[in-house]
Write a protein that holds these residues in place. Structure first.
Motif, PDB file in Angstrom:
ATOM      1  N   LEU A 103      20.044  34.650 -61.255  1.00  0.00           N
ATOM      2  CA  LEU A 103      20.618  34.258 -59.751  1.00  0.00           C
ATOM      3  C   LEU A 103      20.638  35.909 -58.996  1.00  0.00           C
ATOM      4  N   ALA A 104      20.936  36.912 -59.785  1.00  0.00           N
ATOM      5  CA  ALA A 104      20.501  38.115 -59.015  1.00  0.00           C
ATOM      6  C   ALA A 104      19.399  38.294 -58.785  1.00  0.00           C
ATOM      7  N   ARG A 105      18.750  38.729 -59.625  1.00  0.00           N
ATOM      8  CA  ARG A 105      16.974  38.724 -58.777  1.00  0.00           C
ATOM      9  C   ARG A 105      16.532  37.658 -57.818  1.00  0.00           C
ATOM     10  N   ARG A 106      17.103  36.209 -58.088  1.00  0.00           N
ATOM     11  CA  ARG A 106      16.550  35.954 -57.270  1.00  0.00           C
ATOM     12  C   ARG A 106      17.155  35.967 -55.463  1.00  0.00           C
ATOM     13  N   ILE A 107      18.540  36.498 -55.153  1.00  0.00           N
ATOM     14  CA  ILE A 107      18.923  37.231 -54.196  1.00  0.00           C
ATOM     15  C   ILE A 107      18.283  38.687 -53.938  1.00  0.00           C
ATOM     16  N   PRO A 127      18.099  19.304 -67.351  1.00  0.00           N
ATOM     17  CA  PRO A 127      18.051  20.420 -68.328  1.00  0.00           C
ATOM     18  C   PRO A 127      16.814  20.916 -68.413  1.00  0.00           C
ATOM     19  N   ARG A 128      15.912  20.146 -68.131  1.00  0.00           N
ATOM     20  CA  ARG A 128      14.309  20.474 -68.249  1.00  0.00           C
ATOM     21  C   ARG A 128      14.334  21.808 -67.084  1.00  0.00           C
ATOM     22  N   ILE A 129      14.389  21.430 -65.991  1.00  0.00           N
ATOM     23  CA  ILE A 129      13.930  22.618 -65.516  1.00  0.00           C
ATOM     24  C   ILE A 129      14.956  23.890 -65.783  1.00  0.00           C
ATOM     25  N   ARG A 130      14.132  25.160 -65.621  1.00  0.00           N
ATOM     26  CA  ARG A 130      14.286  26.533 -65.828  1.00  0.00           C
ATOM     27  C   ARG A 130      13.808  27.171 -65.422  1.00  0.00           C
ATOM     28  N   TYR A 131      14.262  28.312 -64.782  1.00  0.00           N
ATOM     29  CA  TYR A 131      13.787  29.073 -64.224  1.00  0.00           C
ATOM     30  C   TYR A 131      14.391  30.334 -64.571  1.00  0.00           C
ATOM     31  N   THR A 154      17.880  26.823 -50.052  1.00  0.00           N
ATOM     32  CA  THR A 154      16.508  26.651 -50.869  1.00  0.00           C
ATOM     33  C   THR A 154      16.913  26.991 -52.601  1.00  0.00           C
ATOM     34  N   LEU A 155      18.262  28.004 -52.202  1.00  0.00           N
ATOM     35  CA  LEU A 155      18.191  28.641 -53.286  1.00  0.00           C
ATOM     36  C   LEU A 155      19.526  27.834 -53.852  1.00  0.00           C
TER      37      LEU A 155
END
Length: 331
Positions: free
Chosen positions: A5-9, A325-329, A313-314
């Motif tokens: 999350l921090a990297r995306r921000i 649960p199949r989705i991971r970032y 979008t975030l």
């Protein structure tokens, strides 16, 4: 999860900077500027623009300065919360924050209610069509879905206006009657708003519902044929429990993903529909501001829409991770 999350921000910061440059360039690059538009408008009325007024406008909006200076001045003011003053439109000279304070609440209210209507209608219909594939109801809703997608919102608004006026003699444009248009808020004005707001809600919800039905139906059909569903059936899990525990949950993915465009839609709204129906929302003044190269008003609205799109979008990404649960970032 936190470091992702921090990297995306952190990625959002240069992205928003790039968007601000693009917005400024798109509005400023066409030949001329607001002053050119102002002089042309005066001459079209047979008037001569006053040199003192021209000099005042140039100093006020830094039109005599290089483009990069105007950009720095605009973006620094935006970051401070000072959106400047409108150049053109009927709001010329008025603070942009005051203009948005008048228009944004109505725009957000209409967009929020229409979105809730879309979800409340489209999701159950899409699920029913998928679980009763090739039934009479499925064919009917499929036809309605394709019809809703094929007819543009603004065209539907025009037809609806004509039909209502032809049968009742009642004009359905605007959110308020003339009596309450400029009146202060009261119970009577609220009642007048509720009397007129059903038209834009109906128009906006129609196309959104049609599209969402197709998305939910297609997504549900994909999930119903997945191996885990067949395995759960083979183990004796009841159909109702099976649907609610697995496929329906995954079917909500497109609903969550719409948050990315729902937030900017709450401010921008449907521009063409708002113009056709003469709605007191942000869309019409955004179009007029862009046409007149009003950097203060158009640039501020577009930048707000960009910020809301990125934030939406975030939120959508986080919601999808929680929902599926199949989705991971992690990448």
């Amino acid at each position: 999860m936190i470091h992702v999350l921090a990297r995306r921000i952190m990625i959002l910061i240069p992205m928003l900077f790039a968007l601000s440059v693009i917005i400024f360039a798109v509005i400023e690059l066409p030949p001329g500027d607001y002053l050119t538009t102002y002089i042309a408008a005066m001459e079209s009325r047979g008037l001569q623009a006053d040199e003192a007024e021209i000099s005042r406008i140039q100093r006020l909006y830094a039109l005599d300065r290089p483009m990069y200076v105007r950009y720095v001045r605009w973006i620094s003011g935006f970051l401070r919360g000072d959106l400047g003053r409108a150049m053109a439109t009927e709001y010329a000279g008025k603070r942009v924050t005051d203009i948005l304070a008048e228009r944004v609440p109505l725009t957000m209210g209409i967009a929020l209610v229409s979105t809730i209507l879309v979800w409340a209608i489209a999701v159950p219909i899409g699920i029913h069509s998928a679980t009763h594939q090739y039934s009479a109801a499925d064919y009917f809703f499929t036809f309605v879905g394709f019809f809703g997608l094929a007819v543009p919102n603004f065209l539907f608004a025009i037809v609806l206006m004509w039909v209502v006026y032809d049968f009742t003699g009642f004009g359905i444009t605007g959110l308020f009657s003339l009596k309450y248009h400029d009146a202060p808020w009261s119970l009577a004005k609220l009642a007048d708003l509720l009397k007129n707001v059903w038209v834009p809600l109906l128009v906006l919800a129609t196309a959104g519902t049609a599209g969402m039905i197709r998305i939910v139906r297609g997504n549900m059909l994909d999930e119903l044929h997945q191996p885990y569903v067949e395995t759960a059936r083979a183990k004796g899990l009841s159909e109702r429990r099976l649907l609610w525990k697995y496929p329906i949950r995954i079917t909500f993915n497109p609903v969550v993903s719409t948050i990315g465009w729902m937030l900017p839609a709450m401010v921008g709204g449907e521009v063409l529909v708002a113009i056709v129906l003469n709605l007191e929302t942000v869309g019409p003044i955004l179009l007029e501001a862009v046409l007149s190269q009003d950097m203060q008003l158009a640039g501020s609205i577009l930048m707000i829409l960009s910020v809301l799109t990125v934030i939406g979008t975030l939120i959508s990404d986080l919601g999808l991770v929680w929902l599926d649960p199949r989705i991971r970032y992690d990448a």
